[in-house]
Design a protein around this motif. Structure first.
Motif, mmCIF file in Angstrom:
data_model
loop_
_atom_site.group_PDB
_atom_site.id
_atom_site.type_symbol
_atom_site.label_atom_id
_atom_site.label_comp_id
_atom_site.label_asym_id
_atom_site.label_seq_id
_atom_site.Cartn_x
_atom_site.Cartn_y
_atom_site.Cartn_z
ATOM 1 N N GLU A 79 0.832 -1.210 0.000
ATOM 2 C CA GLU A 79 0.000 0.000 0.000
ATOM 3 C C GLU A 79 0.862 1.254 0.000
ATOM 4 O O GLU A 79 0.541 2.242 -0.665
ATOM 5 N N ARG B 283 2.216 1.828 -3.484
ATOM 6 C CA ARG B 283 1.177 2.404 -4.358
ATOM 7 C C ARG B 283 0.963 3.879 -4.056
ATOM 8 O O ARG B 283 0.806 4.688 -4.973
ATOM 9 N N TYR C 282 3.075 6.180 -2.782
ATOM 10 C CA TYR C 282 4.158 7.051 -3.222
ATOM 11 C C TYR C 282 4.427 6.945 -4.725
ATOM 12 O O TYR C 282 4.583 7.965 -5.401
ATOM 13 N N GLU C 283 4.457 5.743 -5.253
ATOM 14 C CA GLU C 283 4.704 5.592 -6.686
ATOM 15 C C GLU C 283 3.569 6.192 -7.501
ATOM 16 O O GLU C 283 3.784 6.735 -8.584
ATOM 17 N N GLY C 284 2.336 6.136 -6.974
ATOM 18 C CA GLY C 284 1.196 6.743 -7.643
ATOM 19 C C GLY C 284 1.318 8.255 -7.757
ATOM 20 O O GLY C 284 0.701 8.885 -8.625
ATOM 21 N N ALA C 285 2.126 8.852 -6.901
ATOM 22 C CA ALA C 285 2.365 10.301 -6.938
ATOM 23 C C ALA C 285 3.689 10.623 -7.633
ATOM 24 O O ALA C 285 4.147 11.766 -7.595
ATOM 25 N N THR D 161 9.556 7.795 -6.793
ATOM 26 C CA THR D 161 10.210 6.527 -7.119
ATOM 27 C C THR D 161 11.636 6.516 -6.568
ATOM 28 O O THR D 161 12.235 7.577 -6.355
#
Length: 179
Positions: A113, A116, A118-121, A124
Motif C-alpha cells: 500500500e 502504491r 508514493y509511486e502513484g504520486a 520513485t
C-alpha cells in the motif's frame, strides 16, 4: 514504535507517571553524517531555482492540503506558530504524512500500500527525495517510511521546513493545489 501512543493504548500496554532516574555518566558524541539525512535551506532553494525539482529531485510536502495550498499558515493546533506566508515550495507534491498510517491503529500501512501511495504520486527510488512539513517532525515520519520501510536510497529531510522557508523574505512560494 509502530503505531505510536495510539497503538500502545489500544493494546492495553502499561503507562506510568513515574519519572525515571538514571545515574550520571559521560557520553561522547561521535561525528554524525547529517548530510546524508538532512537538507538545508540553501540546497532546497538552489534545486528549485536551477530547475532540478520535478526532474531528478522530488520535494514532498507532507503537511495538510490546507497548509500546502496556503489556505492556512499553521495547523489549527498550533495557531500561535503561523508563518508569514502560506503556500508551498514550488514543485513540491503534497502527500500528507498521515496517509502512510492506518487511522484506526496508528500503525504503518502494509508495504504494498505504501508503494502504491508514493509511486502513484511519482515518488520513485531513482530520484533524490526531500521531505518537509512545518518544522520537520511530520517530514521525519515520511523520511522513515521512504528510507527504512520502502528502502529508497536517497531521502533527506529539510528540517527547517516551512517555518524557515515560509518566513524567508523573497523566497519562491506557490499557492494552490498544483506543484
Amino acid at each position: 514504535m509502530d503505531g505510536g501512543r495510539t497503538a500502545w493504548a489500544k493494546e492495553g500496554r502499561p503507562t506510568t507517571r513515574e519519572k525515571p532516574a538514571f545515574p550520571k555518566t559521560q557520553y561522547r558524541v561521535k561525528r554524525v553524517d547529517w548530510g546524508s539525512r538532512r537538507a538545508y535551506l540553501w540546497e532546497v532553494f538552489n534545486k528549485v531555482v536551477h530547475g532540478e525539482v520535478g526532474r531528478n529531485v522530488l520535494l514532498i510536502d507532507v503537511r495538510s492540503p490546507a497548509e500546502y495550498k496556503g489556505e492556512i499558515t499553521a495547523p489549527p493546533e498550533y495557531a500561535n506558530e503561523q508563518t508569514q506566508v502560506g503556500g508551498h515550495i514550488p514543485g513540491a507534491v503534497n502527500i500528507p504524512w498521515g496517509q502512510a498510517v492506518d487511522p484506526q491503529t496508528g500503525k504503518f500501512k502494509p508495504i504494498d500500500e505504501l508503494k502504491r501511495l508514493y509511486e502513484g504520486a511519482g515518488v520513485t527510488p531513482d530520484k533524490e527525495i526531500i521531505t518537509y512539513c512545518r518544522i520537520g517532525e511530520r517530514a521525519a515520519h515520511t523520511w522513515f517510511v521512504l528510507k527504512h520501510l520502502l528502502k529508497y536510497p536517497a531521502v533527506r529531510v529539510y528540517d527547517g521546513s516551512w517555518a524557515e522557508g515560509g518566513n524567508l523574505v523573497g523566497a519562491p512560494v506557490k499557492k494552490g493545489d498544483q506543484p
